[in-house]
Design a protein around this motif. Structure first.
Motif, PDB file in Angstrom:
ATOM      1  N   ASN A 604      44.805  37.001  36.591  1.00 22.95           N
ATOM      2  CA  ASN A 604      44.457  35.604  36.880  1.00 22.95           C
ATOM      3  C   ASN A 604      44.243  35.384  38.373  1.00 22.95           C
ATOM      4  O   ASN A 604      43.364  34.608  38.784  1.00 22.95           O
ATOM      5  CB  ASN A 604      45.561  34.674  36.368  1.00 22.95           C
ATOM      6  CG  ASN A 604      45.622  34.648  34.848  1.00 22.95           C
ATOM      7  OD1 ASN A 604      44.603  34.818  34.180  1.00 22.95           O
ATOM      8  ND2 ASN A 604      46.811  34.446  34.311  1.00 22.95           N
ATOM      9  N   LEU A 605      45.057  36.080  39.194  1.00 26.78           N
ATOM     10  CA  LEU A 605      44.911  35.913  40.627  1.00 26.78           C
ATOM     11  C   LEU A 605      43.546  36.400  41.098  1.00 26.78           C
ATOM     12  O   LEU A 605      42.845  35.705  41.854  1.00 26.78           O
ATOM     13  CB  LEU A 605      46.028  36.679  41.356  1.00 26.78           C
ATOM     14  CG  LEU A 605      45.981  36.639  42.882  1.00 26.78           C
ATOM     15  CD1 LEU A 605      46.112  35.211  43.381  1.00 26.78           C
ATOM     16  CD2 LEU A 605      47.096  37.516  43.463  1.00 26.78           C
ATOM     17  N   LEU A 606      43.152  37.589  40.644  1.00 30.61           N
ATOM     18  CA  LEU A 606      41.836  38.099  41.036  1.00 30.61           C
ATOM     19  C   LEU A 606      40.720  37.231  40.487  1.00 30.61           C
ATOM     20  O   LEU A 606      39.689  37.016  41.152  1.00 30.61           O
ATOM     21  CB  LEU A 606      41.683  39.543  40.544  1.00 30.61           C
ATOM     22  CG  LEU A 606      42.594  40.579  41.217  1.00 30.61           C
ATOM     23  CD1 LEU A 606      42.424  41.938  40.560  1.00 30.61           C
ATOM     24  CD2 LEU A 606      42.293  40.665  42.707  1.00 30.61           C
ATOM     25  N   LYS A 607      40.909  36.730  39.270  1.00 30.18           N
ATOM     26  CA  LYS A 607      39.884  35.862  38.688  1.00 30.18           C
ATOM     27  C   LYS A 607      39.702  34.598  39.533  1.00 30.18           C
ATOM     28  O   LYS A 607      38.571  34.162  39.798  1.00 30.18           O
ATOM     29  CB  LYS A 607      40.273  35.503  37.258  1.00 30.18           C
ATOM     30  CG  LYS A 607      39.254  34.620  36.556  1.00 30.18           C
ATOM     31  CD  LYS A 607      39.606  34.467  35.078  1.00 30.18           C
ATOM     32  CE  LYS A 607      40.909  33.698  34.904  1.00 30.18           C
ATOM     33  NZ  LYS A 607      41.196  33.415  33.486  1.00 30.18           N
ATOM     34  N   ASN A 608      40.802  34.014  39.985  1.00 34.50           N
ATOM     35  CA  ASN A 608      40.703  32.818  40.811  1.00 34.50           C
ATOM     36  C   ASN A 608      40.136  33.129  42.195  1.00 34.50           C
ATOM     37  O   ASN A 608      39.406  32.317  42.775  1.00 34.50           O
ATOM     38  CB  ASN A 608      42.084  32.158  40.943  1.00 34.50           C
ATOM     39  CG  ASN A 608      42.550  31.554  39.632  1.00 34.50           C
ATOM     40  OD1 ASN A 608      41.774  30.968  38.894  1.00 34.50           O
ATOM     41  ND2 ASN A 608      43.831  31.700  39.328  1.00 34.50           N
ATOM     42  N   LEU A 609      40.484  34.316  42.731  1.00 34.31           N
ATOM     43  CA  LEU A 609      39.940  34.695  44.035  1.00 34.31           C
ATOM     44  C   LEU A 609      38.422  34.869  43.967  1.00 34.31           C
ATOM     45  O   LEU A 609      37.681  34.395  44.839  1.00 34.31           O
ATOM     46  CB  LEU A 609      40.603  35.984  44.532  1.00 34.31           C
ATOM     47  CG  LEU A 609      42.071  35.879  44.946  1.00 34.31           C
ATOM     48  CD1 LEU A 609      42.609  37.266  45.300  1.00 34.31           C
ATOM     49  CD2 LEU A 609      42.251  34.936  46.122  1.00 34.31           C
ATOM     50  N   ILE A 610      37.968  35.559  42.923  1.00 36.43           N
ATOM     51  CA  ILE A 610      36.522  35.748  42.767  1.00 36.43           C
ATOM     52  C   ILE A 610      35.834  34.412  42.519  1.00 36.43           C
ATOM     53  O   ILE A 610      34.737  34.142  43.034  1.00 36.43           O
ATOM     54  CB  ILE A 610      36.249  36.741  41.632  1.00 36.43           C
ATOM     55  CG1 ILE A 610      36.804  38.131  42.017  1.00 36.43           C
ATOM     56  CG2 ILE A 610      34.756  36.833  41.344  1.00 36.43           C
ATOM     57  CD1 ILE A 610      36.723  39.139  40.904  1.00 36.43           C
TER      58      ILE A 610
END
Length: 788
Positions: A604-610
């Motif tokens: 989820n963190l990477l998804k939000n960062l992207i």
């Protein structure tokens, strides 16, 4: 207190009386049932048990002289009994073809074992007598010693040698005490076996007496009893052997303690007015030079032996087919072992030379700082001695392990010699064992040189400690700081784990492991902390200049600052790991399960960062825009790296993940323009003038200051309602953070209500007309109550 004694004494008396009666009953049973042959053995075990449980070393000492005569008699009797056993019963009679008697075979084997035990005791008893004699002489000498007979030419060297003797004897006393404790534990098991053997023999005697009515059964039980009797004699002989070994070790311990007492007395006298002189140093250098010449001669001899071995190896290769004593593979194994042995010998001799030179340097330090009492001046030498002690101690442990390994190899080869299943050739085995013994001698020689060097270092350190024992507060602080520094250094260099990595060695890339130590981790964190401080200030500097010089919107500059800081942190992590040489494969060290868990957590963190990156580049909305997503409408306050903030009309700030703006439908009310059209609906009665209503509504829209004139307001007659004529006032307004469009719509409703009231136009409301038919009378009925 008197009442307590009155109550206690009858209980103790009854307990003692009961124990005495029980002991008398047991004694009567033993006298009635035990045979005559079992009585001496029980007494012997009782004496041995008594002696093994005593705390003093010589409280129940054995008499070696009387034991010699007793064991000789037992040996002669056992030899006669062994000779009386027919050998035909053991091997079988080839004339008759009868098989061997198993009982006689077992009896003969037990008797032979008993003979070996008695012979071993006869060989150990003279050693016990010699140790007792030496112990008595040393104790008398230690008690009566008052001083040296003649003065020494080198008092300091004599005192130094006595220090070595005291330290060595102290270690021997500790080792002997430990061995004695271990021997006592093993002896308890031996005595227990002897006791159980006596019990089994007594039970066998009872069984023989009870089988008197059956001669055949009695004869078989008698043979079994005789075999148990021999086994009992073996167990008793082992118990006596244990007692001999124990007393020998006790005598050795007392002898060593007497030697230690004498050495301490001599050291106390020799240490008086013993100072290191130039003559002592010259004598030490002379001794070291003599030892060095001996080592050099041994080195030359080893090199000569190496040449001879090479020549003999060539000759053996040419003569292999003629002799056929060893196969080519065995011959190669032997030559390799000889080469290794010579290599070890040369390395050991070279190392011994190094340690002799180290001893010379240590004596030089002792001479240079013999009269120095200033700790600051002696600190360098003290640190050097401490480092030498640590280094030589580690090397000594390594050499000791190598020596133990060679000793284990020799033990294994010795076991193979008595193993009938091993088919290895005796010639090769003997040669390998001889080479292993040579290596054992070499390692023992090196270990002796190391022991001598370590002892000299410890004595040198002890001298400096004694000479500098009066310490000032500064000295104590320096010593404490030194200790703290050493502990900190150990913690600082502690290896947490090792990571597989490619290492460049001599221009070649090889696969190896890199240590991840505490200092690397702390250094990496320090780089991160300092770098983050600089990165934060740099990103703020960029933000300010972007707003002031590039005229960038403040909100956009703030978003850019966050993304720049984020990228700087990633670069800092990589840079810190590269600086301290921590490979990126450290993340694989976490393991599969942990990596999977972290992967799910980072999803989820990477998804939000992207998603944040996509919002940054696509810019579907900016701070200040009014958007609607997921049922929430409000003004965008901030767009972060992971999430964004929206302030709704009620003043509530909502944090929404960036991925929500990518995955769901987003309505941006102010994407291309801040002008939006709103509608105000109104219903009037059917008897009102439509044109007048249209004019009044347009006048209201034109009077409101926040209603845009372009596009112009518009009034639409939307529908004929059930209760009213429906009109819609459509106006364009500009959305801004200060005034909400809902407020403008409310103002318009207030103005419309006032204007319509002034012009007598009624705003319609819901109503119903009821029509009654009066042409005929109303029908009225009275209904009874309906039963439930």
């Amino acid at each position: 207190m008197n009442n307590f004694l009155i109550v206690l004494n009858p209980i103790a008396y009854r307990s003692i009386k009961f124990n005495v009666i029980r002991a008398l009953i047991c004694l009567l049973i033993l006298l009635l049932l035990a045979p005559v042959s079992a009585a001496p053995t029980s007494a012997l075990v009782g004496e041995l048990l008594k002696s093994s449980n005593t705390g003093g070393p010589v409280q129940t000492a054995l008499d070696p002289a009387s034991l010699l005569d007793d064991i000789k008699k037992k040996l002669a009797a056992t030899q006669a009994e062994f000779a009386a056993v027919p050998s035909e019963a053991v091997t079988g009679d080839p004339a008759t073809g009868l098989p061997a008697n198993e009982d006689i075979l077992a009896r003969r084997l037990h008797l032979r074992q008993l003979l070996f035990i008695y012979q071993g005791q006869l060989s150990r008893l003279p050693n016990l007598q010699a140790v007792q004699k030496d112990r008595i002489e040393l104790e008398n000498k230690a008690d009566n010693w008052t001083g040296f007979n003649e003065p020494s030419a080198h008092p300091f060297l004599r005192a130094d040698e006595l220090k070595v003797s005291v330290a060595s004897l102290g270690k021997q006393v500790d080792e002997l005490a430990l061995w004695l404790h271990t021997l006592e534990i093993a002896g308890t098991q031996i005595v227990n076996i002897a006791e159980n053997s006596i019990i089994r023999l007594r039970q066998a005697n009872e069984s023989v007496e009870q089988a008197s009515k059956s001669p055949e059964l009695q004869a078989r039980l008698t043979r079994k009893r005789d075999l148990l009797f021999v086994q009992n004699q073996i167990n008793l002989a082992r118990t006596l052997g244990f007692q001999i070994e124990k007393q020998t070790l006790q005598e050795e311990l007392l002898k060593t303690r007497a030697q230690l007492q004498l050495a301490r007395k001599q050291l106390s006298v020799a240490s008086e007015h013993a100072e290191l002189t130039q003559q002592d140093i010259d004598q030490v250098y002379k001794n070291i030079e003599v030892e060095s010449q001996d080592i050099i001669a041994a080195l030359n001899q080893a090199l000569s032996d190496l040449e001879l071995e090479n020549k003999s190896a060539q000759q053996e290769k040419t003569a292999t087919n003629a002799t056929n004593a060893l196969t080519p593979a065995q011959l190669e194994q032997l030559h390799q072992a000889q080469h290794n042995n010579t290599d070890v010998k040369l390395q050991v001799l070279n190392r011994v030379l190094v340690y002799l030179q180290m001893q010379r340097d240590i004596w030089n330090i002792r001479w240079m700082y013999a009269k120095v009492t200033d700790r600051e001046k002696a600190s360098e030498a003290y640190d050097k001695i401490s480092n030498y002690i640590g280094l030589t101690t580690a090397i000594r442990e390594y050499v000791f392990q190598q020596r133990q390994r060679i000793l284990e190899q020799i033990t294994i080869q010795s076991v193979k010699e008595i193993d009938p299943t091993v088919t290895e050739m005796n010639t090769l085995r003997d040669a390998l064992r001889k080479l292993a013994l040579d290596q054992l001698v070499s390692y023992s020689r090196l270990l002796g040189a190391l022991e001598s060097t370590v002892s000299l270092l410890e004595r040198c350190k002890q001298d400096m400690d004694e000479r500098l024992h009066e310490k000032s507060l500064t000295d104590y602080l320096d010593s404490t700081l030194l200790t703290i520094r050493e502990i900190t250094s150990q913690i600082w260099t502690f290896e947490i784990f090792a990571v597989q990595d490619n290492i460049e060695v001599d221009g070649r890339i090889i696969s190896g492991k890199r240590s991840v130590t505490v200092d690397k981790v702390v250094t990496a964190f320090a780089i991160l902390i300092v770098g983050y401080w600089f990165a934060a200030h740099l990103s703020r500097f960029i933000e300010r200049h972007a707003v002031s010089r590039l005229s960038m919107d403040a909100s956009l500059a703030r978003i850019a600052r966050r993304w720049i800081l984020f990228l700087q942190v990633i670069l800092l992590v990589l840079l810190s790991m590269m600086v301290v040489k921590i490979p990126l494969t450290i993340f694989a060290f976490m393991g599969g399960a942990l990596a999977i868990g972290v992967g799910f957590g980072m999803q989820n963190l990477l998804k939000n960062l992207i998603s944040g990156l996509m919002l940054l580049f696509e810019r579907p909305f900016r701070p200040g825009d009014v958007v609607e997503v997921g049922g929430i409408r409000g003004r965008v306050i901030d767009i972060g790296v992971r999430s964004s903030q929206i302030l709704d009309g009620n003043g509530i700030e909502t944090i929404i993940p960036n991925s929500t703006f990518i995955e769901e439908n987003v309505t941006n009310w102010t994407l291309s323009s801040r002008s939006v059209r709103i509608v105000v609906n109104v219903g009037i009665t059917y008897d009102s003038s439509i044109k007048e209503v249209n004019k009044l509504l347009l006048e209201v829209a034109e009077r409101h200051g926040l209603v845009l004139h372009n596009p112009a307001p518009q009034v639409l007659f939307e529908d004929f309602g059930n209760d009213a004529l429906l009109f819609g006032l459509y106006v364009w307004v500009e959305i801004n953070p200060e005034v909400s469009w809902k407020t403008i719509a409310s103002d318009l409703r207030y103005m419309i209500s006032k204007v319509l009231a002034e012009n007598n136009i009624v705003i319609a409301f819901s109503q119903r007309d009821v029509h009654l038919d009066t042409n005929r009378p109303l029908e009225i009925k009275v209904l009874s109550d309906v039963p439930c």
